[in-house]
Write an enzyme that holds these catalytic residues in place. Sequence first.
Site, PDB file in Angstrom:
ATOM      1  N   ILE A   1      28.505  77.380  93.559  1.00 23.83           N
ATOM      2  CA  ILE A   1      28.800  76.430  94.636  1.00 23.83           C
ATOM      3  C   ILE A   1      28.889  75.042  93.995  1.00 23.83           C
ATOM      4  CG2 ILE A   1      28.205  75.783  96.999  1.00 23.83           C
ATOM      5  CD1 ILE A   1      26.061  77.957  96.961  1.00 23.83           C
TER       6      ILE A   1
ATOM      7  N   LEU B   1      30.350  72.229  94.427  1.00 26.34           N
ATOM      8  CA  LEU B   1      30.272  70.969  95.168  1.00 26.34           C
ATOM      9  C   LEU B   1      28.941  70.778  95.884  1.00 26.34           C
ATOM     10  CD1 LEU B   1      33.898  70.602  96.571  1.00 26.34           C
ATOM     11  CD2 LEU B   1      32.855  69.510  94.575  1.00 26.34           C
ATOM     12  N   TYR B   2      28.126  71.809  95.887  1.00 25.24           N
ATOM     13  CA  TYR B   2      26.761  71.659  96.428  1.00 25.24           C
ATOM     14  C   TYR B   2      25.925  70.772  95.505  1.00 25.24           C
ATOM     15  CZ  TYR B   2      22.008  73.333  97.692  1.00 25.24           C
ATOM     16  OH  TYR B   2      20.689  73.424  98.059  1.00 25.24           O
ATOM     17  N   SER B   3      26.110  70.956  94.221  1.00 25.47           N
ATOM     18  CA  SER B   3      25.293  70.230  93.244  1.00 25.47           C
ATOM     19  C   SER B   3      25.446  68.715  93.317  1.00 25.47           C
ATOM     20  CB  SER B   3      25.609  70.731  91.834  1.00 25.47           C
ATOM     21  OG  SER B   3      25.324  72.099  91.738  1.00 25.47           O
TER      22      SER B   3
END
Lengths: 263, 187
Positions: A163, A165-167
């Site tokens: 994921i 773009l979660y980071s």
Amino acid sequence: MTNFSSANSGRLAGRTAIVTGAGQGVGEGIARRLAAEGANVVIAARRAVTGEPVAESIQSLGGSAICVETDITNRESVAACVAATVQRFGGLHIMVHNAFRGGLPHKLEEADLDRHWNHMSQTGVWAVLHTGQAAWPHLRDAGRHGRFIIVTSPSGVEGSANIPLYSPVKAAERAIAKSLAREWGPSGVTVNCVAPVAASPALLTAFERSPALQAALEARTPLGRVGDPEADIGSVALFFASDDSAYVTGQTIVCDGGSFLGL
Amino acid sequence: MVSIAVTIQGAGALADALRAADMHSDCATTVVVPTIGCQAKPFTDLTDADFDAAWEQPMREAIVAFQGAHKAGHTRLIAIVPTIAMSGAPQLAHVAATAEAIRVMVKSAARQWGADGITVNCIAVAPEMFGIDTAAVGAVSIAPPALATKGTVVDDLVPLIRLASSVDAHHLTGATLTADGGIWMAP
């Protein structure tokens, strides 16, 4: 579930906390842990149907809790939650921003901003702006008891292949915490982050779909299990909420059973 | 040996200075210079418009720039950020958030694209290189730069871009190269 007995020392007696996303999972665990230590807890949930049962459960155990339906992506809604809290309990000492929505696996090169980014940006970083700004006057008044606690993720430090773009969203929350620690420190208010891996509903659902995922996660975790939202994660949030952490600010405690050791 | 012009994505004085450096590499390379704001403002005074300009729009631009580099088939992606990404800074929470987000997006991209032979790295420079006046808002560091200078684009940043964009850097990915003259030394 932590019971409301003399085993708890009432470290937060007389203080009031808002926990966003407390209708389930990590937020619920944190809310229960803070309430068990004597805090008045506001369950700030997107839907009362999830938040009310948590508040009622805490009340049934002898704690002090109410549910305030809150949309953390809406500045006015967050302000109304804070106003309702202050009206009911006379102040606000602890703001815990935990609520989050999003996190669909994706390939970075194919990520669609509307589908893969908006929810995370809004419920993560924008909501830190809304909750922090709304809470600030009251945290300042609380002085050395004022606490802003942000629930982030180990992914905000190490990045994520699944994921991606979660980071960055979780990383941004940590950078805001460091900046606010410097900005609000002179008032005695501390700003810290909790980065858990816990048995949230989302993770448990993922485990049901893929038992191999659970096995892999537990295998790479030195303590061999996923954290309990109340006993494991709530206790770390309690540390940040209590006087025990009065000299700790701008920090992140990763509570994931030892899986990430990079700080 | 092939010599490919390095693509600079971004606007502002730092991006312009890097374009003027006219860098070439033996690997197809994109350097992302995010539109990092430099306007100091207390967190409690930030409006939604401020936050949109400092966080939402630069992040969207950076995501699109990363995707563009991948689509172009570039095998070296380098992002430049100010060190307040790691240190935080009073009155610059909105700026630090974007810088750190991009620094960690580098790690995500490195993990996801590594199998395709793409390396993704970050170079963290003194905030002044982005026009951020740290002295005006209070200390970012607790010590002066060990090298007594915060660096220049041509003498200090360009050589690191050359390194990270080269074939020699084939096993370097997800890293942050801090080039601020020795202010920020963590970890």
